[in-house]
Design a protein around this motif. Structure first.
Motif, PDB file in Angstrom:
ATOM      1  N   ALA A 103       0.835  -1.200   0.000  1.00 54.78           N
ATOM      2  CA  ALA A 103       0.000   0.000   0.000  1.00 54.78           C
ATOM      3  C   ALA A 103       0.874   1.255   0.000  1.00 54.78           C
ATOM      4  O   ALA A 103       1.864   1.329   0.724  1.00 54.78           O
ATOM      5  CB  ALA A 103      -0.913   0.006   1.225  1.00 54.78           C
ATOM      6  N   LEU A 104       0.495   2.236  -0.814  1.00 54.26           N
ATOM      7  CA  LEU A 104       1.195   3.518  -0.843  1.00 54.26           C
ATOM      8  C   LEU A 104       0.605   4.494   0.173  1.00 54.26           C
ATOM      9  O   LEU A 104       1.147   5.571   0.386  1.00 54.26           O
ATOM     10  CB  LEU A 104       1.134   4.133  -2.242  1.00 54.26           C
ATOM     11  CG  LEU A 104       1.792   3.314  -3.347  1.00 54.26           C
ATOM     12  CD1 LEU A 104       1.598   3.994  -4.699  1.00 54.26           C
ATOM     13  CD2 LEU A 104       3.271   3.106  -3.048  1.00 54.26           C
ATOM     14  N   TYR A 105      -0.504   4.103   0.801  1.00 52.49           N
ATOM     15  CA  TYR A 105      -1.182   4.929   1.803  1.00 52.49           C
ATOM     16  C   TYR A 105      -1.300   4.133   3.095  1.00 52.49           C
ATOM     17  O   TYR A 105      -1.472   2.919   3.058  1.00 52.49           O
ATOM     18  CB  TYR A 105      -2.587   5.305   1.342  1.00 52.49           C
ATOM     19  CG  TYR A 105      -2.630   6.282   0.200  1.00 52.49           C
ATOM     20  CD1 TYR A 105      -2.969   7.603   0.414  1.00 52.49           C
ATOM     21  CD2 TYR A 105      -2.347   5.887  -1.096  1.00 52.49           C
ATOM     22  CE1 TYR A 105      -3.017   8.516  -0.634  1.00 52.49           C
ATOM     23  CE2 TYR A 105      -2.389   6.788  -2.151  1.00 52.49           C
ATOM     24  CZ  TYR A 105      -2.721   8.101  -1.913  1.00 52.49           C
ATOM     25  OH  TYR A 105      -2.765   8.997  -2.934  1.00 52.49           O
ATOM     26  N   LYS A 106      -1.258   4.849   4.237  1.00 55.93           N
ATOM     27  CA  LYS A 106      -1.477   4.160   5.508  1.00 55.93           C
ATOM     28  C   LYS A 106      -2.927   4.280   5.966  1.00 55.93           C
ATOM     29  O   LYS A 106      -3.339   3.626   6.902  1.00 55.93           O
ATOM     30  CB  LYS A 106      -0.520   4.659   6.587  1.00 55.93           C
ATOM     31  CG  LYS A 106      -0.669   6.087   7.003  1.00 55.93           C
ATOM     32  CD  LYS A 106       0.339   6.415   8.085  1.00 55.93           C
ATOM     33  CE  LYS A 106       0.105   7.806   8.630  1.00 55.93           C
ATOM     34  NZ  LYS A 106       1.005   8.088   9.733  1.00 55.93           N
ATOM     35  N   ASP A 107      -3.692   5.132   5.290  1.00 58.86           N
ATOM     36  CA  ASP A 107      -5.134   5.253   5.508  1.00 58.86           C
ATOM     37  C   ASP A 107      -5.731   5.817   4.228  1.00 58.86           C
ATOM     38  O   ASP A 107      -5.270   5.461   3.144  1.00 58.86           O
ATOM     39  CB  ASP A 107      -5.449   6.096   6.753  1.00 58.86           C
ATOM     40  CG  ASP A 107      -4.793   7.479   6.749  1.00 58.86           C
ATOM     41  OD1 ASP A 107      -4.485   8.009   5.664  1.00 58.86           O
ATOM     42  OD2 ASP A 107      -4.593   8.041   7.836  1.00 58.86           O
ATOM     43  N   SER A 108      -6.681   6.724   4.318  1.00 60.65           N
ATOM     44  CA  SER A 108      -7.311   7.230   3.099  1.00 60.65           C
ATOM     45  C   SER A 108      -6.592   8.411   2.467  1.00 60.65           C
ATOM     46  O   SER A 108      -6.766   8.680   1.284  1.00 60.65           O
ATOM     47  CB  SER A 108      -8.757   7.639   3.386  1.00 60.65           C
ATOM     48  OG  SER A 108      -8.772   8.700   4.323  1.00 60.65           O
ATOM     49  N   ASP A 109      -5.790   9.127   3.253  1.00 61.10           N
ATOM     50  CA  ASP A 109      -5.156  10.326   2.695  1.00 61.10           C
ATOM     51  C   ASP A 109      -3.790  10.659   3.289  1.00 61.10           C
ATOM     52  O   ASP A 109      -3.366  11.805   3.267  1.00 61.10           O
ATOM     53  CB  ASP A 109      -6.090  11.536   2.796  1.00 61.10           C
ATOM     54  CG  ASP A 109      -6.546  11.816   4.219  1.00 61.10           C
ATOM     55  OD1 ASP A 109      -6.129  11.101   5.145  1.00 61.10           O
ATOM     56  OD2 ASP A 109      -7.326  12.765   4.401  1.00 61.10           O
ATOM     57  N   LEU A 111       0.281   9.133   3.185  1.00 68.31           N
ATOM     58  CA  LEU A 111       1.173   8.158   2.557  1.00 68.31           C
ATOM     59  C   LEU A 111       1.808   7.229   3.579  1.00 68.31           C
ATOM     60  O   LEU A 111       2.138   7.642   4.695  1.00 68.31           O
ATOM     61  CB  LEU A 111       2.279   8.888   1.786  1.00 68.31           C
ATOM     62  CG  LEU A 111       1.845   9.680   0.564  1.00 68.31           C
ATOM     63  CD1 LEU A 111       3.033  10.428  -0.031  1.00 68.31           C
ATOM     64  CD2 LEU A 111       1.191   8.795  -0.473  1.00 68.31           C
ATOM     65  N   SER A 112       2.007   6.000   3.163  1.00 68.87           N
ATOM     66  CA  SER A 112       2.778   5.032   3.939  1.00 68.87           C
ATOM     67  C   SER A 112       4.265   5.287   3.673  1.00 68.87           C
ATOM     68  O   SER A 112       4.624   6.146   2.855  1.00 68.87           O
ATOM     69  CB  SER A 112       2.409   3.613   3.509  1.00 68.87           C
ATOM     70  OG  SER A 112       2.828   3.403   2.161  1.00 68.87           O
ATOM     71  N   ARG A 113       5.117   4.523   4.308  1.00 66.96           N
ATOM     72  CA  ARG A 113       6.557   4.644   4.022  1.00 66.96           C
ATOM     73  C   ARG A 113       6.841   4.371   2.544  1.00 66.96           C
ATOM     74  O   ARG A 113       7.667   5.029   1.933  1.00 66.96           O
ATOM     75  CB  ARG A 113       7.360   3.692   4.904  1.00 66.96           C
ATOM     76  CG  ARG A 113       7.423   4.113   6.335  1.00 66.96           C
ATOM     77  CD  ARG A 113       8.227   3.108   7.154  1.00 66.96           C
ATOM     78  NE  ARG A 113       8.096   3.414   8.554  1.00 66.96           N
ATOM     79  CZ  ARG A 113       9.105   3.781   9.330  1.00 66.96           C
ATOM     80  NH1 ARG A 113      10.326   3.844   8.832  1.00 66.96           N
ATOM     81  NH2 ARG A 113       8.910   4.055  10.600  1.00 66.96           N
ATOM     82  N   ALA A 114       6.134   3.406   1.976  1.00 64.87           N
ATOM     83  CA  ALA A 114       6.328   3.094   0.550  1.00 64.87           C
ATOM     84  C   ALA A 114       5.887   4.272  -0.316  1.00 64.87           C
ATOM     85  O   ALA A 114       6.518   4.578  -1.330  1.00 64.87           O
ATOM     86  CB  ALA A 114       5.560   1.835   0.177  1.00 64.87           C
ATOM     87  N   GLY A 115       4.818   4.941   0.072  1.00 62.97           N
ATOM     88  CA  GLY A 115       4.362   6.113  -0.674  1.00 62.97           C
ATOM     89  C   GLY A 115       5.341   7.264  -0.570  1.00 62.97           C
ATOM     90  O   GLY A 115       5.630   7.944  -1.562  1.00 62.97           O
TER      91      GLY A 115
END
Length: 131
Positions: A103-109, A111-115
């Protein structure tokens, strides 16, 4: 409206920072998804389905167009640097929410670490750029 108040406040802040000799970097909004990306991906995997949650590039551009126009004015007036994360998340049709199974997001808006890693080069370039 709230957006006009925000843009006026942004211009005042940028003007004060510029007047104090500071370099300013404006960071644009990421594409908003509207639901939790990790939860949606997990449910799709569990139920062996595909639910399309990616916003289109056109939707993202339409939502951001007024702010981007104001950013361009501030670039011309004060020489601010601009980072638009959508350039690193969106393709020609959709804004991505995952890179394979990550996932590029950790929730809906947010970014995750990958994002963040995906937009990292743009941030680095903006921070080291010389005037």
């Amino acid at each position: 409206d709230n957006r006009s108040v925000f843009l006026l406040g942004l211009e005042r802040t940028v003007g004060k920072l510029h007047g104090a000799g500071r370099n300013v970097i404006l960071f644009g909004d990421i594409p908003e998804i509207g639901r939790s990306v990790p939860d949606s991906l997990a449910k799709d995997l569990f139920y062996r389905r595909h639910t399309e949650i990616r916003p289109t590039l056109i939707q993202y551009q339409a939502r951001q167009s007024r702010v981007w126009a104001h950013f361009d004015l501030l670039r011309g007036k004060y020489g601010v640097r601009i980072v638009l994360p959508g350039r690193y998340i969106c393709g020609s049709v959709f804004c991505e929410v995952a890179d394979h199974d990550t996932a590029l997001y950790k929730d809906s808006d947010h970014l995750s670490r990958a994002g963040v890693a995906r937009i990292g080069p743009a941030l680095e370039e903006a921070l080291i750029a010389k005037d």
